[in-house]
Design a protein around this motif. Structure first.
Motif, PDB file in Angstrom:
ATOM      1  N   GLN A   1       0.816  -1.209   0.000  1.00 14.37           N
ATOM      2  CA  GLN A   1       0.000   0.000   0.000  1.00 14.37           C
ATOM      3  C   GLN A   1       0.855   1.267   0.000  1.00 14.37           C
ATOM      4  N   LEU A   2       1.948   1.291   0.761  1.00 16.29           N
ATOM      5  CA  LEU A   2       2.782   2.501   0.791  1.00 16.29           C
ATOM      6  C   LEU A   2       3.401   2.774  -0.580  1.00 16.29           C
ATOM      7  N   GLU A   3       3.837   1.719  -1.263  1.00 16.09           N
ATOM      8  CA  GLU A   3       4.414   1.895  -2.605  1.00 16.09           C
ATOM      9  C   GLU A   3       3.376   2.446  -3.575  1.00 16.09           C
ATOM     10  N   ARG A   4       2.163   1.934  -3.451  1.00 16.10           N
ATOM     11  CA  ARG A   4       1.094   2.391  -4.347  1.00 16.10           C
ATOM     12  C   ARG A   4       0.787   3.866  -4.076  1.00 16.10           C
ATOM     13  N   ALA A   5       0.693   4.227  -2.810  1.00 11.85           N
ATOM     14  CA  ALA A   5       0.366   5.614  -2.466  1.00 11.85           C
ATOM     15  C   ALA A   5       1.476   6.566  -2.916  1.00 11.85           C
ATOM     16  N   MET A   6       2.731   6.158  -2.728  1.00  7.59           N
ATOM     17  CA  MET A   6       3.843   7.026  -3.138  1.00  7.59           C
ATOM     18  C   MET A   6       3.875   7.185  -4.660  1.00  7.59           C
ATOM     19  N   ALA A   7       3.591   6.112  -5.385  1.00  7.88           N
ATOM     20  CA  ALA A   7       3.584   6.189  -6.850  1.00  7.88           C
ATOM     21  C   ALA A   7       2.469   7.110  -7.329  1.00  7.88           C
ATOM     22  N   LEU A   8       1.332   7.016  -6.680  1.00  3.56           N
ATOM     23  CA  LEU A   8       0.170   7.818  -7.085  1.00  3.56           C
ATOM     24  C   LEU A   8       0.422   9.297  -6.809  1.00  3.56           C
ATOM     25  N   ILE A   9       0.954   9.595  -5.646  1.00  2.00           N
ATOM     26  CA  ILE A   9       1.125  10.995  -5.255  1.00  2.00           C
ATOM     27  C   ILE A   9       2.261  11.646  -6.051  1.00  2.00           C
TER      28      ILE A   9
ATOM     29  N   ASP B   1       7.721  -1.669 -17.394  1.00  2.19           N
ATOM     30  CA  ASP B   1       8.551  -0.932 -16.450  1.00  2.19           C
ATOM     31  C   ASP B   1       9.925  -0.677 -17.071  1.00  2.19           C
ATOM     32  N   GLY B   2      10.376   0.575 -17.025  1.00  7.08           N
ATOM     33  CA  GLY B   2      11.690   0.920 -17.561  1.00  7.08           C
ATOM     34  C   GLY B   2      11.689   1.407 -18.998  1.00  7.08           C
ATOM     35  N   ASP B   3      10.531   1.422 -19.651  1.00 12.32           N
ATOM     36  CA  ASP B   3      10.471   1.861 -21.047  1.00 12.32           C
ATOM     37  C   ASP B   3      10.837   3.334 -21.189  1.00 12.32           C
ATOM     38  N   ALA B   4      11.463   3.658 -22.336  1.00 15.32           N
ATOM     39  CA  ALA B   4      11.732   5.056 -22.711  1.00 15.32           C
ATOM     40  C   ALA B   4      10.794   5.401 -23.864  1.00 15.32           C
TER      41      ALA B   4
ATOM     42  N   ASP C   1      12.940  16.060 -20.958  1.00 13.83           N
ATOM     43  CA  ASP C   1      12.687  14.678 -20.570  1.00 13.83           C
ATOM     44  C   ASP C   1      12.209  14.650 -19.133  1.00 13.83           C
ATOM     45  N   GLU C   2      11.686  13.525 -18.730  1.00 17.11           N
ATOM     46  CA  GLU C   2      11.312  13.341 -17.334  1.00 17.11           C
ATOM     47  C   GLU C   2      11.172  11.852 -17.070  1.00 17.11           C
ATOM     48  N   ALA C   3      11.295  11.520 -15.792  1.00 16.43           N
ATOM     49  CA  ALA C   3      11.038  10.158 -15.338  1.00 16.43           C
ATOM     50  C   ALA C   3       9.758  10.204 -14.530  1.00 16.43           C
ATOM     51  N   LEU C   4       8.842   9.295 -14.812  1.00 21.80           N
ATOM     52  CA  LEU C   4       7.591   9.336 -14.082  1.00 21.80           C
ATOM     53  C   LEU C   4       7.099   7.933 -13.758  1.00 21.80           C
ATOM     54  N   VAL C   5       6.150   7.904 -12.848  1.00 26.39           N
ATOM     55  CA  VAL C   5       5.521   6.655 -12.455  1.00 26.39           C
ATOM     56  C   VAL C   5       4.069   6.755 -12.884  1.00 26.39           C
ATOM     57  N   THR C   6       3.612   5.749 -13.629  1.00 26.22           N
ATOM     58  CA  THR C   6       2.285   5.879 -14.215  1.00 26.22           C
ATOM     59  C   THR C   6       1.533   4.556 -14.165  1.00 26.22           C
TER      60      THR C   6
ATOM     61  N   ALA D   1      -5.223  -3.976  -9.465  1.00 26.01           N
ATOM     62  CA  ALA D   1      -4.089  -4.534  -8.738  1.00 26.01           C
ATOM     63  C   ALA D   1      -3.160  -5.312  -9.655  1.00 26.01           C
ATOM     64  N   THR D   2      -3.677  -5.767 -10.774  1.00 25.22           N
ATOM     65  CA  THR D   2      -2.829  -6.519 -11.687  1.00 25.22           C
ATOM     66  C   THR D   2      -2.015  -5.596 -12.595  1.00 25.22           C
ATOM     67  N   THR D   3      -2.351  -4.294 -12.632  1.00 26.44           N
ATOM     68  CA  THR D   3      -1.545  -3.373 -13.411  1.00 26.44           C
ATOM     69  C   THR D   3      -0.782  -2.464 -12.453  1.00 26.44           C
ATOM     70  N   ASP D   4       0.412  -2.884 -12.108  1.00 26.29           N
ATOM     71  CA  ASP D   4       1.251  -2.101 -11.224  1.00 26.29           C
ATOM     72  C   ASP D   4       1.657  -0.811 -11.921  1.00 26.29           C
ATOM     73  N   PRO D   5       1.967   0.227 -11.157  1.00 27.93           N
ATOM     74  CA  PRO D   5       2.503   1.432 -11.795  1.00 27.93           C
ATOM     75  C   PRO D   5       3.855   1.136 -12.438  1.00 27.93           C
ATOM     76  N   ARG D   6       4.130   1.823 -13.534  1.00 26.22           N
ATOM     77  CA  ARG D   6       5.385   1.604 -14.251  1.00 26.22           C
ATOM     78  C   ARG D   6       6.266   2.836 -14.152  1.00 26.22           C
ATOM     79  N   HIS D   7       7.568   2.597 -14.092  1.00 22.96           N
ATOM     80  CA  HIS D   7       8.533   3.688 -14.151  1.00 22.96           C
ATOM     81  C   HIS D   7       8.891   3.886 -15.614  1.00 22.96           C
ATOM     82  N   ILE D   8       8.603   5.072 -16.141  1.00 25.30           N
ATOM     83  CA  ILE D   8       8.765   5.341 -17.563  1.00 25.30           C
ATOM     84  C   ILE D   8       9.566   6.629 -17.705  1.00 25.30           C
ATOM     85  N   THR D   9      10.454   6.667 -18.694  1.00 25.48           N
ATOM     86  CA  THR D   9      11.063   7.957 -19.023  1.00 25.48           C
ATOM     87  C   THR D   9      10.461   8.448 -20.329  1.00 25.48           C
ATOM     88  N   VAL D  10      10.284   9.750 -20.425  1.00 22.86           N
ATOM     89  CA  VAL D  10       9.716  10.358 -21.626  1.00 22.86           C
ATOM     90  C   VAL D  10      10.678  11.444 -22.097  1.00 22.86           C
TER      91      VAL D  10
END
Lengths: 162, 294
Positions: free
Chosen positions: B46-54, B281-284, B234-239, B211-220
């Motif tokens: 839950q903490l990981e999910r909340a941090m990714a969302l915020i 996860d990790g896609d550019a 550019d930016e790194a984001l969690v989506t 719950a089956t779609t975890d947030p992904r770390h993506i760079t744009v």
């Protein structure tokens, strides 16, 4: 040199041409694209090219390989400038050497046409009146009616991204 | 929107305070009998999910913890703000955050809101009223302010400190008596919290698809017109976006993009891809505006 590259410094066609020389070739065709002083009724002072270079080099190499395979030419190369360019400067150069002139012309034409349509490179024009704009982008944002009208001008509009 | 009461806080001139994020993970989870921050939903806690969302909405995100929790491996993975007062409940975390960064407004999030979704958080941030003391959701259950999914402006710090000094510690009652902008939930139920194992199981069931779609770390990376409109290269984001199309829609909500997706192409990891290609996860990712070579 053969293949595709971007450069931030002026293109020297004389040197590039030498790399295409081959005793088996009887024909050489080249195309040079220059910065023109007007576009769509606006007076152009200069322009900037910005490229997504990593993908641009891959796509450029693919275009050259296609031209060689399709027309059976011996060697082909293309160089595209990036950065700020003044009117009259050489923006893109294409050179092809082949046994005969016909395939050299056709491959050269193929490469420049594909480069204009497929390469991830963008052109910002600076106009004499102080305005500036990204070519092919500003009109996309203007709305579908305008974009549809532009499609009637072959070779000028590059939305298809085939 | 409406005001519940008013404490006479001045409506100041000047710029809007930068928005920082604070996920409250200092609770004792007494009724749950296990750490709520560590509860698993899908493969994420839950903490990981909340941090990714915020993280999608704030300049910096912190986790609020009690001093004796600071070395907990889950909490130690994030920037922390330690409580400086004991036995004050969630208000202790907010007071510590306001003391650390008095210049910031705080998007405060409880760590027991598993149903909180991107839309609810985005709507809160869009509805922010920086000239008020706080912006909060009106509970769909009792009509009262929800203090733990709310934006607390810097001007709330002084009256909040006075409120605590007078021996009170209920953030809901504070907001009720303050100049709070109250908004309605776009997704009623998204702020339901969980306190018991039964509520946890019920939330798990409701969350199965998400719950089956975890947030992904993506760079744009941005080029040309998109670079100018995003104001960055550019930016790194969690989506939570599952495809490039969903990611562009999300970014178009954040930046004034004028180009519709129909005229763009997409590249993932330096290769042209379909808009519907799944993100990993990790896609550019690069969105390619209409090109103009030659």
């Amino acid at each position: 040199m053969a293949g595709f590259q971007f450069t931030g410094t002026p293109i020297a066609p004389g040197e590039l041409r030498v790399a295409l020389a081959d005793p088996a070739c009887g024909g050489y065709a080249a195309f040079e694209g220059w910065v023109r002083d007007s576009n769509e009724g606006q007076r152009v002072r200069g322009l900037e090219y910005e490229a997504f270079e990593a993908l641009g080099v891959r796509e450029g190499e693919r275009i050259i390989a296609e031209a060689i395979a399709r027309f059976g030419v011996a060697h082909a190369a293309c160089v595209h400038r990036i950065g700020a360019l003044a009117v009259g400067e050489l923006a893109v150069w294409v050179g092809v050497s082949a046994a005969h002139r016909d395939e050299a012309f056709r491959a050269c034409r193929y490469i420049i046409d594909e480069v204009k349509h497929r390469l991830p490179i963008w052109k910002k024009e600076h106009y004499l009146n102080g305005d500036s704009g990204w070519v092919n982008c500003e009109r996309c944002a203007a709305g579908p009616a305008r974009a549809a009208a532009e499609d009637a001008t072959p070779g000028q509009h590059v939305h298809e991204h085939a | 929107m409406s005001t519940a009461g008013g404490n006479g806080a001045a409506v100041g001139a000047g710029g809007t305070a930068p928005l920082f994020g604070l996920v409250l993970a200092g609770g004792r989870s007494t009724r749950m009998r296990t750490d709520k921050a560590a509860l698993l939903y899908g493969r994420r806690r839950q903490l990981e999910r909340a941090m990714a969302l915020i993280a999608l909405h704030v300049k910096r995100a912190y986790v609020s913890v009690r001093a004796d929790q600071s070395t907990d491996p889950l909490r130690a993975r994030f920037p922390q703000i330690l409580d400086t007062r004991e036995n004050l409940g969630p208000i202790a975390g907010l007071l510590a955050a306001q003391a650390r960064h008095p210049e910031a407004a705080w998007l405060v999030l409880a760590c027991d809101l598993p149903l909180l979704d991107e839309l609810t958080l985005a709507h809160l941030v869009r509805s922010r009223a920086p000239e008020r003391v706080a912006t909060a959701y009106r509970s769909s259950h009792d009509g009262l302010p929800e203090p733990l999914c709310a934006i607390w402006e810097p001007r709330s710090a002084a009256p909040l400190a006075a409120y605590v000094a007078s021996g009170r510690q209920c953030p809901r009652r504070f907001l009720l008596g303050a100049d709070t902008s109250l908004i309605d939930e776009p997704n009623p139920g998204a702020l339901d919290n969980i306190n018991t194992p039964e509520e946890y199981r019920s939330a798990m069931t409701a969350l199965v698809p998400e719950a089956t779609t975890d947030p992904r770390h993506i760079t744009v990376q941005y080029y040309a017109l998109l670079r100018e409109q995003a104001g960055r290269r550019d930016e790194a984001l969690v989506t939570h976006a599952r495809t490039a199309a969903e990611l562009y829609a999300e970014l178009a909500g954040r930046y004034p993009f004028s180009l519709p997706p129909e005229v763009l192409r997409v590249a993932i990891n330096t290769e042209f891809r379909e808009w519907t290609a799944p993100l990993t996860d990790g896609d550019a990712v690069v969105f390619i505006p209409p090109v103009a070579g030659g």
